[in-house]
Enzyme design. Sequence first.
Site, PDB file in Angstrom:
ATOM      1  N   ILE A   1      -8.495  -7.474 -24.387  1.00 22.71           N
ATOM      2  CA  ILE A   1      -8.355  -6.827 -25.686  1.00 22.71           C
ATOM      3  C   ILE A   1      -6.990  -7.195 -26.256  1.00 22.71           C
ATOM      4  O   ILE A   1      -5.957  -6.978 -25.612  1.00 22.71           O
ATOM      5  CB  ILE A   1      -8.457  -5.290 -25.561  1.00 22.71           C
TER       6      ILE A   1
ATOM      7  N   ALA B   1       4.373  -4.737 -33.008  1.00 25.62           N
ATOM      8  CA  ALA B   1       3.394  -3.664 -33.213  1.00 25.62           C
ATOM      9  C   ALA B   1       2.729  -3.301 -31.898  1.00 25.62           C
ATOM     10  O   ALA B   1       1.910  -4.057 -31.372  1.00 25.62           O
ATOM     11  CB  ALA B   1       2.339  -4.092 -34.235  1.00 25.62           C
TER      12      ALA B   1
ATOM     13  N   GLU C   1     -11.616   4.577 -22.898  1.00 25.31           N
ATOM     14  CA  GLU C   1     -10.465   3.833 -22.397  1.00 25.31           C
ATOM     15  C   GLU C   1      -9.447   4.769 -21.754  1.00 25.31           C
ATOM     16  O   GLU C   1      -8.963   4.518 -20.637  1.00 25.31           O
ATOM     17  CB  GLU C   1      -9.809   3.066 -23.546  1.00 25.31           C
TER      18      GLU C   1
ATOM     19  N   GLN D   1      10.089   9.262  -1.945  1.00 25.28           N
ATOM     20  CA  GLN D   1      11.268   9.981  -1.455  1.00 25.28           C
ATOM     21  C   GLN D   1      11.082  10.386   0.006  1.00 25.28           C
ATOM     22  O   GLN D   1      12.044  10.377   0.793  1.00 25.28           O
ATOM     23  CB  GLN D   1      11.514  11.220  -2.324  1.00 25.28           C
TER      24      GLN D   1
ATOM     25  N   GLY E   1      12.179   7.918   2.530  1.00 23.28           N
ATOM     26  CA  GLY E   1      13.591   7.613   2.622  1.00 23.28           C
ATOM     27  C   GLY E   1      13.865   6.170   2.253  1.00 23.28           C
ATOM     28  O   GLY E   1      13.223   5.600   1.370  1.00 23.28           O
TER      29      GLY E   1
ATOM     30  N   GLY F   1      -2.027   1.815 -23.257  1.00 21.87           N
ATOM     31  CA  GLY F   1      -3.191   2.648 -23.555  1.00 21.87           C
ATOM     32  C   GLY F   1      -2.842   3.854 -24.410  1.00 21.87           C
ATOM     33  O   GLY F   1      -3.641   4.777 -24.556  1.00 21.87           O
TER      34      GLY F   1
ATOM     35  N   GLU G   1       4.154   9.898 -25.498  1.00 25.86           N
ATOM     36  CA  GLU G   1       4.602  10.524 -26.743  1.00 25.86           C
ATOM     37  C   GLU G   1       3.510  10.466 -27.816  1.00 25.86           C
ATOM     38  O   GLU G   1       3.323  11.421 -28.587  1.00 25.86           O
ATOM     39  CB  GLU G   1       5.868   9.820 -27.246  1.00 25.86           C
TER      40      GLU G   1
END
Length: 383
Positions: free
Chosen positions: A124, A131, A244, A338, A341, A365, A369
Site C-alpha cells: 500500500i 505526507a 487494518e 528490564q 537486565g 497505521g 496521537e
Amino acid sequence: MRSELQAELNIFKETVERFIEQEIAPFYHIWEQEKLVPKTVWTKMGQEGLLCCDLPEEYGGFGVSYDFNMVVAETLARAGYFALSCSVIVHADIAAHYVLNAGTEKQKQKYLPKMASGECIGAICMTEPSAGSDLQGLKTTAKPSGDGWLINGSKTFITNGQNSSLYIVAARTDLSVPTAKGLSLFLVDGDAEGFSRGQNLDKIGQHAADTSELFLDNVFVSEDDLLGEVDRGFVGLMTELPRERLSLACSATAHAEGALALALDYVKERKAFGQPLANLQDIRFKLAEMATKVTLHRVMIESYKLLLAEKELTTAQASMAKYSSTEMECEVVDTALQMFGGYGYMQEYAISRYYLDARVQRIYGGASEIMKEIIARDLIGKL
C-alpha cells in the site's frame, strides 16, 4: 458454534507453528541481516495455505473467517518474527482486501489468486516524504492521458517495497479540491515503465521487513488499473481502516504475549541474591501487571473480531484498539527487557528484537496521537 471455530483455529495454529519451526526460525537471523525475506518463503506460505485465508474460494482463499488470517499474523508475532508478521498483514489483510472490496471482477481474477499463492506480494503506497498521517499533504498526481493516466510522485516507508509486484498507489486526480475529495487509487505493477524502487531503508527494528522508497516517473496505467471510482479513493481508505487497525492491534497483543512468556521463563531460571528472580516481590508484581494488561487487550480484540465479522466495528473502536494495544505492547516489552537486565540489551537474546520491533507500532497505521484525535472527535460528536 464459536467452540467449533476455536477447535479449527487451534488445528490451524499447529500448522503455522510447524511452518515457523521448519521454514522461518532457522533462517530468520539471515533475513534480518539481509533486510529481506526471500520471495520463496512467500510462495511456501502460499502453498501451506497461510496467505489470504479469508478470501473467497474463487479467488484462491478458503472462504474462512478473518480469525484464520490473525492466527498466522499473531503466531508469527508471538514467536518474535514480527517483521514478517507485519509484512503479511499488509499483504493479506490490507492490500488483498482493497482489491477484493473495491476491485472489478477482472482485477480480482488477475491479482487475488496469485496473492493467495504468494506469487504476487502486495503493498500500500500512501506515505510520502512530506505526507504521513496528513493525507492533505499528498503530492503524487495522476493526470489523464489517452485511455489512462500518468502518475508522478514518490512514496516512502512502504512495507514490502522491494518484494512486491503489486502496488496500490494513492494519487491526486483533482487538484482543485481538497485531497479527500480528489484522491484516487491505482493498481501499479512492479515492472511498469517509469516505476522504480529506491533504497531498502535502514530501520532501527523490523530489519527483515523490506521498507522502501518508491518513485513514479510518468508511469502509465490504463483505465482498467483504476481501483474503485475516480476521486473516491479516500472513501476506500476509510472503509478499510477498521480492519487494518484491528489487525495491528492483534499483532501488538500477540507480540506482548510473546514478550511476557520470554520474561516469565527467564525469571524462573535466573538467580539473584541466592534465589530465582521470580521469588522477588517486585518481579512478581510486575508480571501480574503485564499479564493483566495483556489479558484485557486479548479480551478486547477478540470481541472486536466478532464486530468486524458482523461489519459493525467502527472507526473509533478500531482506533481505540490500535492505540491502546500498541502502547501496551511497548510497555510490556520494555518491562520484559528490564527483567533480563544487561542480557536484554544483547542481540543474542530474543527480547532485544521484540523491543526494537515494537516501537514503530505506535507510529505506522495511524500514530497514537492521531488515534486519540479520532476517538475524541467521535466522543465529542456524540455529546
